[in-house]
Motif scaffolding. Structure first.
Motif, PDB file in Angstrom:
ATOM      1  N   ASP A  16      -5.849   5.494  -0.841  1.00 30.06           N
ATOM      2  CA  ASP A  16      -4.983   5.873  -1.957  1.00 30.06           C
ATOM      3  C   ASP A  16      -5.066   4.925  -3.150  1.00 30.06           C
ATOM      4  OD1 ASP A  16      -4.185   7.967  -0.363  1.00 30.06           O
ATOM      5  OD2 ASP A  16      -2.334   6.993   0.315  1.00 30.06           O
ATOM      6  N   GLY A  17      -5.812   3.826  -3.000  1.00 26.66           N
ATOM      7  CA  GLY A  17      -5.959   2.889  -4.108  1.00 26.66           C
ATOM      8  C   GLY A  17      -4.796   1.944  -4.293  1.00 26.66           C
ATOM      9  N   ASN A  18      -4.043   1.685  -3.237  1.00 27.14           N
ATOM     10  CA  ASN A  18      -2.885   0.799  -3.312  1.00 27.14           C
ATOM     11  C   ASN A  18      -3.329  -0.639  -3.014  1.00 27.14           C
ATOM     12  OD1 ASN A  18      -0.427  -0.569  -2.997  1.00 27.14           O
ATOM     13  ND2 ASN A  18       0.598   1.264  -2.208  1.00 27.14           N
ATOM     14  N   LEU A  19      -3.709  -1.353  -4.072  1.00 22.89           N
ATOM     15  CA  LEU A  19      -4.283  -2.687  -3.901  1.00 22.89           C
ATOM     16  C   LEU A  19      -3.294  -3.667  -3.289  1.00 22.89           C
ATOM     17  CD1 LEU A  19      -6.604  -4.661  -4.308  1.00 22.89           C
ATOM     18  CD2 LEU A  19      -5.803  -5.010  -6.657  1.00 22.89           C
ATOM     19  N   ASP A  20      -2.045  -3.647  -3.748  1.00 27.10           N
ATOM     20  CA  ASP A  20      -1.046  -4.581  -3.220  1.00 27.10           C
ATOM     21  C   ASP A  20      -0.866  -4.414  -1.714  1.00 27.10           C
ATOM     22  OD1 ASP A  20      -0.614  -5.643  -5.724  1.00 27.10           O
ATOM     23  OD2 ASP A  20       1.145  -4.400  -6.150  1.00 27.10           O
ATOM     24  N   GLU A  21      -0.838  -3.174  -1.263  1.00 31.43           N
ATOM     25  CA  GLU A  21      -0.685  -2.911   0.168  1.00 31.43           C
ATOM     26  C   GLU A  21      -1.914  -3.346   0.951  1.00 31.43           C
ATOM     27  OE1 GLU A  21       2.074  -1.081   2.254  1.00 31.43           O
ATOM     28  OE2 GLU A  21       2.620  -2.621   0.790  1.00 31.43           O
ATOM     29  N   VAL A  22      -3.093  -3.103   0.392  1.00 35.72           N
ATOM     30  CA  VAL A  22      -4.323  -3.538   1.049  1.00 35.72           C
ATOM     31  C   VAL A  22      -4.299  -5.049   1.252  1.00 35.72           C
ATOM     32  CG1 VAL A  22      -6.821  -3.857   0.720  1.00 35.72           C
ATOM     33  CG2 VAL A  22      -5.779  -1.618   0.293  1.00 35.72           C
ATOM     34  N   ILE A  23      -3.948  -5.785   0.209  1.00 35.51           N
ATOM     35  CA  ILE A  23      -3.884  -7.250   0.286  1.00 35.51           C
ATOM     36  C   ILE A  23      -2.843  -7.687   1.310  1.00 35.51           C
ATOM     37  CG2 ILE A  23      -3.274  -9.338  -0.988  1.00 35.51           C
ATOM     38  CD1 ILE A  23      -4.457  -7.995  -3.488  1.00 35.51           C
ATOM     39  N   ARG A  24      -1.712  -7.012   1.325  1.00 34.42           N
ATOM     40  CA  ARG A  24      -0.640  -7.373   2.260  1.00 34.42           C
ATOM     41  C   ARG A  24      -1.080  -7.170   3.706  1.00 34.42           C
ATOM     42  NH1 ARG A  24       3.185  -4.993   5.210  1.00 34.42           N
ATOM     43  NH2 ARG A  24       2.774  -2.888   4.426  1.00 34.42           N
ATOM     44  N   PHE A  25      -1.710  -6.037   3.980  1.00 33.52           N
ATOM     45  CA  PHE A  25      -2.157  -5.760   5.345  1.00 33.52           C
ATOM     46  C   PHE A  25      -3.183  -6.793   5.809  1.00 33.52           C
ATOM     47  CE2 PHE A  25      -0.572  -1.302   4.823  1.00 33.52           C
ATOM     48  CZ  PHE A  25       0.169  -1.247   5.989  1.00 33.52           C
ATOM     49  N   ILE A  26      -4.082  -7.177   4.922  1.00 31.44           N
ATOM     50  CA  ILE A  26      -5.087  -8.174   5.290  1.00 31.44           C
ATOM     51  C   ILE A  26      -4.425  -9.522   5.565  1.00 31.44           C
ATOM     52  CG2 ILE A  26      -7.067  -9.504   4.442  1.00 31.44           C
ATOM     53  CD1 ILE A  26      -7.978  -6.996   2.947  1.00 31.44           C
TER      54      ILE A  26
END
Length: 214
Positions: A16-26
């Protein structure tokens, strides 16, 4: 949140292109190469959807450009098929293999030619893609582009071929699509093989699209 739920959330965020969430999950411990049940990684999903910022972050965090789905597609295959030129550039810059063969022997260049993605074909050729690599049925990117009437792709492939010529198909198949006499085959047989290859890929693609949501 369990690991499976976390992985699924990570993959959805990438898609979905949610960069903040991607960073958080990592940061929370999700592996950057985590995959769905079908082998789709975040890099596959971001490549399909054209998520530039996600791709850059994933690559920065060590995402593998060589990871394959269960059917054998890399993120570069997916980006090429989807016509995502910028994704293709980023993956190639990250040392993705431009000549890797996936299902039925399809290369990223073959997929781009099949999809009539002229700019992607141009990008792959400039990056060293070999247009002489044939599928398992013996067909090259030029063969599928010509068969489907993609004139601009055909012209581009011919323009970029060594000596101004490139094979339509594997050895024993002439440039009009017919097998040579010594091989005892006809145009119909060649066309049938290409059609069968396309149907097989279309079936694989359909399953992939139905299951890409995590």
């Amino acid at each position: 949140m369990g690991q499976s739920d976390a992985n699924n959330g990570f993959l959805r965020a990438a898609r979905d292109g949610n960069l903040d969430e991607v960073i958080r999950f990592i940061k929370d411990g999700v592996h950057v190469n985590a995959c769905s049940q079908n082998g789709l990684s975040a890099l596959h999903m971001a490549s399909k959807e054209g998520r530039v910022s996600i791709i850059r972050e994933l690559l920065k965090c060590g995402a593998s450009v060589a990871v394959t789905t269960k059917s054998g597609n890399t993120p570069l295959h997916v980006a090429a098929l989807a016509g995502q030129e910028e994704m293709v550039r980023l993956l190639v810059q990250a040392d993705a293999n431009v000549n890797i063969q996936g299902p039925n022997g399809f290369t990223p260049l073959y997929m781009a030619a099949q999809g009539n993605h002229v700019t992607v074909v141009k990008c792959l050729l400039a990056s060293g893609a070999d247009q002489g690599i044939a599928t398992e049925d013996g067909f090259t990117p030029l063969a599928v582009a010509r068969q489907q009437g993609h004139d601009k792709v055909v012209a581009l492939l011919l323009e970029n071929s060594a000596g101004g010529e490139t094979p339509l198909s594997a050895p024993g198949v002439t440039n009009d699509g017919c097998k040579s006499a010594e091989h005892g085959s006809s145009v119909a047989q060649s066309s049938s093989a290409l059609a069968s290859s396309k149907r097989s890929w279309a079936s694989r693609l359909g399953r992939w699209l139905r299951n890409k949501k995590t």
